[in-house]
Motif scaffolding. Structure first.
Motif, PDB file in Angstrom:
ATOM      1  N   CYS A   1       0.427  -1.212   0.130  1.00  0.00           N
ATOM      2  CA  CYS A   1      -0.046   0.207   0.194  1.00  0.00           C
ATOM      3  C   CYS A   1       0.932   1.192   0.456  1.00  0.00           C
ATOM      4  N   LEU A   2       1.075   1.816  -1.081  1.00  0.00           N
ATOM      5  CA  LEU A   2       1.575   3.419  -0.899  1.00  0.00           C
ATOM      6  C   LEU A   2       0.923   4.206  -0.434  1.00  0.00           C
ATOM      7  N   CYS A   3      -0.029   4.567  -0.298  1.00  0.00           N
ATOM      8  CA  CYS A   3      -0.434   5.337   0.057  1.00  0.00           C
ATOM      9  C   CYS A   3      -0.301   5.489   1.484  1.00  0.00           C
TER      10      CYS A   3
ATOM     11  N   GLN B   1      -7.341   4.192   0.788  1.00  0.00           N
ATOM     12  CA  GLN B   1      -7.260   5.680   0.185  1.00  0.00           C
ATOM     13  C   GLN B   1      -7.866   5.471  -1.073  1.00  0.00           C
ATOM     14  N   CYS B   2      -6.645   5.088  -2.145  1.00  0.00           N
ATOM     15  CA  CYS B   2      -6.998   4.675  -3.109  1.00  0.00           C
ATOM     16  C   CYS B   2      -7.943   3.574  -4.062  1.00  0.00           C
TER      17      CYS B   2
ATOM     18  N   CYS C   1      -4.378  -0.964  -3.913  1.00  0.00           N
ATOM     19  CA  CYS C   1      -3.632  -2.682  -3.529  1.00  0.00           C
ATOM     20  C   CYS C   1      -4.336  -3.632  -2.685  1.00  0.00           C
TER      21      CYS C   1
END
Ligand code: FES
Length: 64
Positions: A4-6, A38-39, A42
């Protein structure tokens, strides 16, 4: 590896959450680490990490 980059969450953190905090699905993981809230990009990979950890755990229990 980052899943998860967020939220900057790695596969190791997810594995630890499954093993140590009883996370068993995406709803639990979202509550525990915020992953996917969030987005949402992931979610599929995070679910795979959860599933693989649960499978590993059950195989380990069978062997021991
Ligand atoms: Fe996980 Fe965006 S990468 S919510």
């Amino acid at each position: 590896m980052f899943v998860c980059l967020c939220y900057g969450i790695t596969d190791k953190q997810i594995t630890k959450a499954v093993r140590d905090e009883g996370v068993g699905n995406m709803r639990d993981l979202r509550k525990t680490l915020g992953v996917g809230s969030q987005c949402g990009k992931c979610i599929q990979l995070a679910q795979q990490v959860i599933d693989n950890t649960i499978i590993d755990e059950s195989l380990f229990k069978e062997v021991c």
